[in-house]
Design an enzyme around this catalytic site. Structure first.
Site, PDB file in Angstrom:
ATOM      1  N   GLY A 191       0.777  -1.232   0.000  1.00 44.30           N
ATOM      2  CA  GLY A 191       0.000   0.000   0.000  1.00 44.30           C
ATOM      3  C   GLY A 191       0.809   1.283   0.000  1.00 44.30           C
ATOM      4  O   GLY A 191       0.354   2.295  -0.528  1.00 44.30           O
ATOM      5  N   ARG A 249      14.834  12.343   3.361  1.00 45.49           N
ATOM      6  CA  ARG A 249      14.381  12.774   2.045  1.00 45.49           C
ATOM      7  C   ARG A 249      13.010  12.174   1.752  1.00 45.49           C
ATOM      8  O   ARG A 249      12.753  11.016   2.087  1.00 45.49           O
ATOM      9  CB  ARG A 249      15.381  12.300   0.988  1.00 45.49           C
ATOM     10  CG  ARG A 249      15.271  13.046  -0.334  1.00 45.49           C
ATOM     11  CD  ARG A 249      16.608  13.052  -1.064  1.00 45.49           C
ATOM     12  NE  ARG A 249      16.948  11.736  -1.564  1.00 45.49           N
ATOM     13  CZ  ARG A 249      17.050  11.432  -2.867  1.00 45.49           C
ATOM     14  NH1 ARG A 249      16.823  12.345  -3.772  1.00 45.49           N
ATOM     15  NH2 ARG A 249      17.394  10.223  -3.235  1.00 45.49           N
ATOM     16  N   ILE A 250      12.145  12.960   1.130  1.00 45.68           N
ATOM     17  CA  ILE A 250      10.825  12.462   0.749  1.00 45.68           C
ATOM     18  C   ILE A 250      10.865  12.159  -0.741  1.00 45.68           C
ATOM     19  O   ILE A 250      10.966  13.047  -1.580  1.00 45.68           O
ATOM     20  CB  ILE A 250       9.728  13.502   1.076  1.00 45.68           C
ATOM     21  CG1 ILE A 250       9.709  13.809   2.585  1.00 45.68           C
ATOM     22  CG2 ILE A 250       8.358  12.995   0.612  1.00 45.68           C
ATOM     23  CD1 ILE A 250       9.439  12.613   3.491  1.00 45.68           C
ATOM     24  N   PRO A 262       6.169  12.680  -2.570  1.00 48.31           N
ATOM     25  CA  PRO A 262       5.380  13.474  -1.619  1.00 48.31           C
ATOM     26  C   PRO A 262       3.910  13.076  -1.525  1.00 48.31           C
ATOM     27  O   PRO A 262       3.328  13.077  -0.446  1.00 48.31           O
ATOM     28  CB  PRO A 262       5.499  14.904  -2.158  1.00 48.31           C
ATOM     29  CG  PRO A 262       6.704  14.897  -3.015  1.00 48.31           C
ATOM     30  CD  PRO A 262       6.860  13.515  -3.552  1.00 48.31           C
ATOM     31  N   LYS A 263       3.312  12.721  -2.658  1.00 46.59           N
ATOM     32  CA  LYS A 263       1.897  12.371  -2.614  1.00 46.59           C
ATOM     33  C   LYS A 263       1.692  11.063  -1.844  1.00 46.59           C
ATOM     34  O   LYS A 263       0.749  10.922  -1.057  1.00 46.59           O
ATOM     35  CB  LYS A 263       1.376  12.236  -4.042  1.00 46.59           C
ATOM     36  CG  LYS A 263      -0.101  12.392  -4.181  1.00 46.59           C
ATOM     37  CD  LYS A 263      -0.455  12.580  -5.640  1.00 46.59           C
ATOM     38  CE  LYS A 263      -1.938  12.505  -5.865  1.00 46.59           C
ATOM     39  NZ  LYS A 263      -2.273  12.648  -7.297  1.00 46.59           N
ATOM     40  N   LYS A 297      14.654   8.161   5.887  1.00 48.66           N
ATOM     41  CA  LYS A 297      14.661   7.575   7.237  1.00 48.66           C
ATOM     42  C   LYS A 297      13.458   6.677   7.519  1.00 48.66           C
ATOM     43  O   LYS A 297      13.326   6.149   8.613  1.00 48.66           O
ATOM     44  CB  LYS A 297      14.715   8.692   8.289  1.00 48.66           C
ATOM     45  CG  LYS A 297      16.018   9.493   8.234  1.00 48.66           C
ATOM     46  CD  LYS A 297      16.407  10.092   9.583  1.00 48.66           C
ATOM     47  CE  LYS A 297      15.577  11.270   9.969  1.00 48.66           C
ATOM     48  NZ  LYS A 297      16.049  11.889  11.243  1.00 48.66           N
ATOM     49  N   GLU A 332       5.919   3.622   9.471  1.00 49.29           N
ATOM     50  CA  GLU A 332       5.671   3.273  10.879  1.00 49.29           C
ATOM     51  C   GLU A 332       5.592   4.539  11.725  1.00 49.29           C
ATOM     52  O   GLU A 332       4.724   4.677  12.597  1.00 49.29           O
ATOM     53  CB  GLU A 332       6.794   2.382  11.428  1.00 49.29           C
ATOM     54  CG  GLU A 332       7.159   1.178  10.570  1.00 49.29           C
ATOM     55  CD  GLU A 332       6.243  -0.027  10.772  1.00 49.29           C
ATOM     56  OE1 GLU A 332       5.212   0.098  11.457  1.00 49.29           O
ATOM     57  OE2 GLU A 332       6.560  -1.096  10.230  1.00 49.29           O
TER      58      GLU A 332
END
Ligand SMILES: Cc1cc2nc3c(=O)[nH]c(=O)nc-3n(C[C@H](O)[C@H](O)[C@H](O)COP(=O)(O)OP(=O)(O)OC[C@H]3O[C@@H](n4cnc5c(N)ncnc54)[C@H](O)[C@@H]3O)c2cc1C
Lengths: 730, 326
Positions: free
Chosen positions: A460, A620-621, A624-625, A693, A697
């Site tokens: 998911g 770091r992303i 983003p969505k 990172k 969770e």
């Protein structure tokens, strides 16, 4: 190597598999059309402890369409080799149909195989099992705990005794079930002694190893396929008994067998977040600086296995506390074994610590945000290591600003909106950054498109999409020119999709593999006399939009297609991977500051969340969505944990009373208000090569305590029990 | 699910004949089919009545309503006459189940729905209603959502319907048609308390069909409304609920109709509350004073003791919402 421009990474892409999913073309485990498959339905035990004294299968067997009923009386003996690979906890795992013993309510006692699912279901209801039942113990308070782990630094008892302020609290957290949308299910098919499984799993390699261990066959003989998973939240990190049952039935039948658990059965054999009882004592000085924390968590496990989850980390590293003692106990009960559920260990512990912090803040008249800032450590006190990155302070500052925390009247019960008391609360979230060995394979075709694969799973979070983004940038291709494949043991190995390690691990492996592939193409070009890039230093070449070009002189270059065509190559390919260093000289965690506003009906005791904001320090992303999907999902899960979710066991006979989605409450749309997520712009290269990172969770941790603290602020009532229901607030 | 045969009734006569032969009526199927899947219900024959011409709302003399038994919950909730005359009915319906269910479920099926008690719905548990004489799992078990009023040694399950609470408050009547002809039963007598025969849930004779629910005319102007209290904001049965209809003239309450849900083994008519309201002038103090007797006679169980206080507060709140503050 010259760094590639990052175009896909960081852009808010929609899921690459979104269209497949919303048009019903994504095949989940039991959706697969395996020719000749028959259907199996499990019969569950209706007692929690004792033994089977008789099984009358005659009615089922004589029902038209029923092909076979398998029980411990006619099942073949299974090998059940030891298997340390598949997330099996310490102990002796349940062995399906190997004896007459009942260890927990809902344990599989038979399987009915039939030509259709309806016939199999009816057949299952016709199997008449008699038992000799003994009194089970299923209540956490019903047995003493067994010490599992201890930790100590400093002299906690002395520090507590001399602390200016002390708190001694006991918390109770209900058992929660994962409740993914897609029920667990498996299709098993044998070809000689080779087994293929289509399974719902977060870890195809785990299933492969467990199936091999159960049947005593070589691991290579098992292939596990799992391209889509309809949510899991941790429940599919283990290989549960129904997988062995499907394979056993298929072997007995000599044809493929499809087995799906019912929603009710989802409460019996696929794990849960264990119930907790948690005593927490803390001591602080008058300025709110913590001097001591004593943790005594106790959670439930099964009699046959000892479940472990990360209950102790937070207490050791979250705040600057010189004296810490921890004793973790488990209580062995006549229940199924728990399994990690979103934010495992951390979510439960954080509720206790963060509510206690709020109490301390209130008692000392210190703002709860300020209290946390005063307890910021400069290094990880459990290891002495520096943090790779720790920007919790910024999380709180940004969050306080955006949430309007400054306008808060600290007095409890000070704000009203009609019948509603309004309150705000805050909590820290934190989850450790894990990485594991992962491999990938990438292939660039003559047409200029690429296929990248790794035996990861996507329950998911959007692994298909995020890996595609990493690969696209590393190869200098557009997202639509890259296809990422996962979920098959024939692919290069990947770790489980749990503990938020997949992006860091498989992402880094994909990065490495695609870097290698790009370099291979660059080397081919610069060494090729017919290439416009001939003689250029490989380091000076970048690939943009499928075209290799000199970084500072973009006019000089050629496309992958031209390069491969001229060299008569159908494709280039590369294998790569990522191995985390044996020792990392850093303490690595993701952090968040969670802010919640709730309304509590002053007379009726109903709690409704009005808005929520979380600010994340997650490195770091990549996507983003998808990060937002994770963050909002985590907050929603946290609302469930705080206010609704509660698996109820009737301790008289160990029965789970609310084993359905009408009585086990999860939030519905009407419970979900404005939720907002902010990510600090980050990049943690000390943690892993792609600077992430982990997020999946982390997003659940801290949500429940933020809500509980807001309830206190609204009402002046402190609740130490989850879920917080009307009766606690009347 | 046990095998069954299925027939579709084309008119009332064939329906009744099939019913008389032991067929089980099915309308929207939203709850009967669930129970069949759980093997709680094992009908041999289903008689689908959803095509019968019982799908109208008709206004009766003086401002009453007759609601055809096969009207869908969503249709009734949206019906202009219902909305204008009896907000309490449309609100109770809109707060029930989900939009999908309301589009399928009928009013007859709603009134007839069986308990949501998890011991009743779990065929491996003891339940006197499902299997008389096996005992009641809930009485000493987990009974947070169970009844505090109208319970017996045999059974403590609530009647789960919301709209039935409005019907009870408004003193509706149930129109029945059976092999022996038509009859009407007061709503208060139609749904039965468990007593020593919890398996008997309605005053319904074999083969009888609900054709309509009728709401008698009420003095006008009438203000009415429904409040449902539950853990989550939607898609959950009531912990407590209150249906209130008030007729106030010249500053005095002349007529008060009040019933509660989520607390009784049947929708619970609050006559004592009504008595305290009639003839009095609306005030905050009156609402509190009237609600004080809402839980009279309650027998709380181990986990539902909070419902006693919650019921009083629910009634008080809804009196204020409908009757206004000062
Ligand atoms: C998940 C879920 C949540 C729900 N939440 C709510 C809620 O919040 N509030 C609420 O009030 N209800 C709720 N319900 C119940 C719902 O309202 C009922 O399922 C529905 O009203 C039943 O109507 P039906 O036409 O589908 O009945 P069916 O399932 O067709 O029939 C139900 C019963 O009624 C009998 N029957 C039907 N019509 C007649 C008739 N004309 N004469 C005689 N007998 C008849 C049938 O024989 C059967 O025994 C919920 C249901 C579900 C599944």
């Amino acid at each position: 190597m010259s760094p590639q421009p990052q175009k896909a990474v960081g852009s808010p892409l929609s899921r690459v598999d979104g269209r497949l999913k919303v048009t019903g073309q994504a095949d989940y485990a039991v959706d697969h059309d395996v020719p000749g498959a028959v259907h199996a339905v499990v019969v569950d035990s209706s007692i929690a402890l004792g033994r089977i004294t008789g099984i009358d299968t005659s009615a089922a067997e004589s029902h038209p369409g029923v092909l076979k009923v398998i029980t411990h009386r006619n099942a073949p003996r299974l090998v059940y080799r030891d298997n340390p690979v598949s997330n099996n906890p310490r102990g002796r795992r349940l062995r399906v149909f190997q004896d007459d013993q009942i260890l927990f309510f809902g344990q599989p006692v038979a399987v009915v195989v039939a030509t259709t699912i309806e016939t199999a279901q009816h057949g299952a209801s016709l199997v008449d099992v008699s038992y000799e039942a003994r009194q089970p113990t299923t209540d956490l308070a019903g047995r003493p705990g067994d010490p599992l782990l201890n930790y100590a630094r400093g002299d906690t008892e002395a520090a507590l005794a001399s602390a200016a302020v002390r708190l001694d609290r006991e918390f109770h957290l209900a058992r929660n079930h994962h409740n993914p949308m897609e029920p667990h299910g498996t299709i098993a098919s044998w070809d000689g002694d080779k087994l293929t499984l289509w399974d719902k799993t977060q870890y195809v390699i785990g299933v492969q190893n467990e199936a091999a261990a159960v049947f005593g066959i070589p691991v290579e003989n098992v292939r596990v396929i799992s391209p889509f998973v309809g949510g899991a939240f941790g429940s599919a990190l283990r290989t549960w008994p129904h997988v062995a049952i499907a394979a056993l039935a298929a072997r007995e039948m000599g044809c493929p067998v499809k087995l799906a658990l019912s929603r009710r059965q989802m409460y019996f054999t696929v794990g849960y977040r264990p119930r907790y009882q948690y005593r927490l004592r803390l001591g602080a000085d008058r300025q709110g600086r913590l001097t001591a924390m004593a943790h005594e968590p106790t959670y439930e496990t099964s009699n046959h296995e000892t479940f472990w989850e990360a209950t102790l980390f937070l207490g050791q590293m979250l705040y600057n506390v010189p004296n810490v003692s921890q004793t973790l106990r488990t209580v062995s009960l006549d229940v199924n074994t728990p399994l990690w559920m979103r934010g495992p260990g951390f979510s439960s512990t954080s509720f206790c610590i963060e509510v206690a912090m709020d109490e301390l803040a209130h008692e000392l008249g210190i703002d709860p945000v300020e209290l946390r800032l005063r307890n910021e450590p400069t290094k990880d006190l459990s290891t002495g290591l520096p943090f790779s990155t720790r920007r919790l302070r910024e999380c709180f500052q940004t969050g306080a600003q955006e949430f309007g925390w400054g306008r808060r009247n600290p007095k409890p019960r000070s704000t009203r909106d009609g019948d509603w008391l309004v309150g705000t609360g805050v909590a820290t979230g934190c989850y450790d950054t894990r990485r594991a060995r992962a491999e990938a394979h990438a292939r660039l075709d003559a047409g200029g498109t690429a296929v990248v694969q790794s035996a990861a799973s996507d329950a998911g979070p959007g692994t298909y999409t995020s890996m595609t983004q990493v690969a696209a940038d590393a190869l200098g291709l557009a997202v639509r020119e890259v296809e990422f494949r996962l979920g098959d043991t024939t692919m290069p190995p990947a770790p489980p999709q749990g503990a938020s390690q997949l992006m860091a691990s498989v992402g880094s492996a994909v990065q490495d593999t695609c870097d290698k592939l790009r370099l291979q193409a660059i080397r081919l070009a610069v060494g090729d006399q017919r290439s416009p890039l001939h003689g250029v230093r490989p380091d000076d070449v970048v690939v943009i939009a499928g075209r290799l070009q000199v970084k500072d002189k973009p006019a000089r270059g050629e496309t992958y297609r031209q390069l491969l065509a001229r060299n008569n190559l159908t494709h280039l390919e590369a294998n790569g991977g990522y191995t985390p260093p044996a020792e990392t000289p850093y303490s690595m965690y993701g952090y968040s500051a969670v802010f919640a506003e709730v309304g509590v009906d002053a007379r009726l005791g109903l709690v409704r969340v009005r808005r929520m904001l979380s600010v994340y320090d997650a490195g770091r992303i990549i996507s983003p969505k998808l990060a937002d999907s994770q963050a909002l999902g985590g907050m929603i899960g946290g609302i469930g944990m705080a206010l609704l979710e509660h698996t109820v066991t009737d301790h008289r006979d160990g029965r789970i009373v609310n084993a359905n989605l009408a009585d086990y409450l999860v939030p519905v749309n009407a419970d979900i208000p404005e939720l907002r997520a902010i990510y600090l712009d980050g990049d943690d290269r000390k943690a892993d090569p792609i600077g992430v990172k982990g997020l999946g969770e982390l997003v659940k941790v801290g949500v429940a305590p933020a809500i509980a603290n807001a309830v206190f602020h609204a009402t002046g009532r402190r609740v130490h029990e989850l879920p917080i229901t009307a009766e606690a607030l009347l | 699910m046990y095998p069954f045969s299925y027939t579709r009734a084309s008119d009332l006569r064939t329906a009744l004949r099939a019913g008389a032969d032991g067929g089980r009526y099915v309308a929207g199927g939203t709850t009967l089919v669930d129970l069949m899947r759980e093997t709680v219900e094992r009908p041999g024959t289903l008689v689908d009545i959803s095509g019968l011409p019982l799908r109208e709302v008709t206004a009766t003399k003086g401002g009453g309503l007759r609601i055809g038994a096969l009207m869908r919950m969503a249709e009734i909730a949206a019906h202009p006459t219902v909305r204008a005359l009896y907000p309490v009915i449309s609100q109770a319906l809109e707060l029930s189940a989900s939009a999908q269910l309301r589009n399928m479920a009928t009013i007859g099926g709603n009134v007839m729905q069986r308990p949501r008690c998890t011991y009743f719905r779990d065929v491996t548990a003891a339940c006197n209603r499902r299997e008389p004489g096996t005992g009641c799992g809930a009485r000493e078990g987990f009974n947070r959502t169970h009844a505090i009023l109208g319970t017996s040694e045999q059974c403590v399950a609530t009647h789960p319907s919301d709209v039935a609470v409005a019907f009870a408050a408004l003193e509706a009547t149930v129109h029945l048609l059976g092999p022996a002809g038509e009859r009407t039963v007061a709503f208060a007598d139609f749904l039965l308390r468990p007593g020593s025969t919890p398996q008997r849930e309605q005053d319904l004779r074999p083969g009888e069909l609900i054709t309509a629910v009728e709401i008698p005319a009420q003095p006008r102007p009438l203000r009415s409304g429904y409040l449902k209290v539950r853990d989550r904001q939607s898609y959950e049965f009531a912990l407590t609920s209150a249906a209130v209809a008030l007729h106030v003239r010249a500053g005095v309450i002349r007529s008060a109709k009040v019933a509660a849900g989520g607390v009784g083994t049947v929708p619970w008519k609050l006559s004592a509350v009504e008595q305290r309201l009639i003839g009095a002038r609306p005030s905050e103090a009156l609402w509190a004073q009237a609600a004080e007797v809402a839980a009279e006679g309650a027998h709380p169980l181990a986990h539902n003791g909070f419902k006693v206080e919650l019921l009083k507060r629910t009634v008080e709140r809804q009196l204020r919402v409908v009757g206004g503050t000062r």
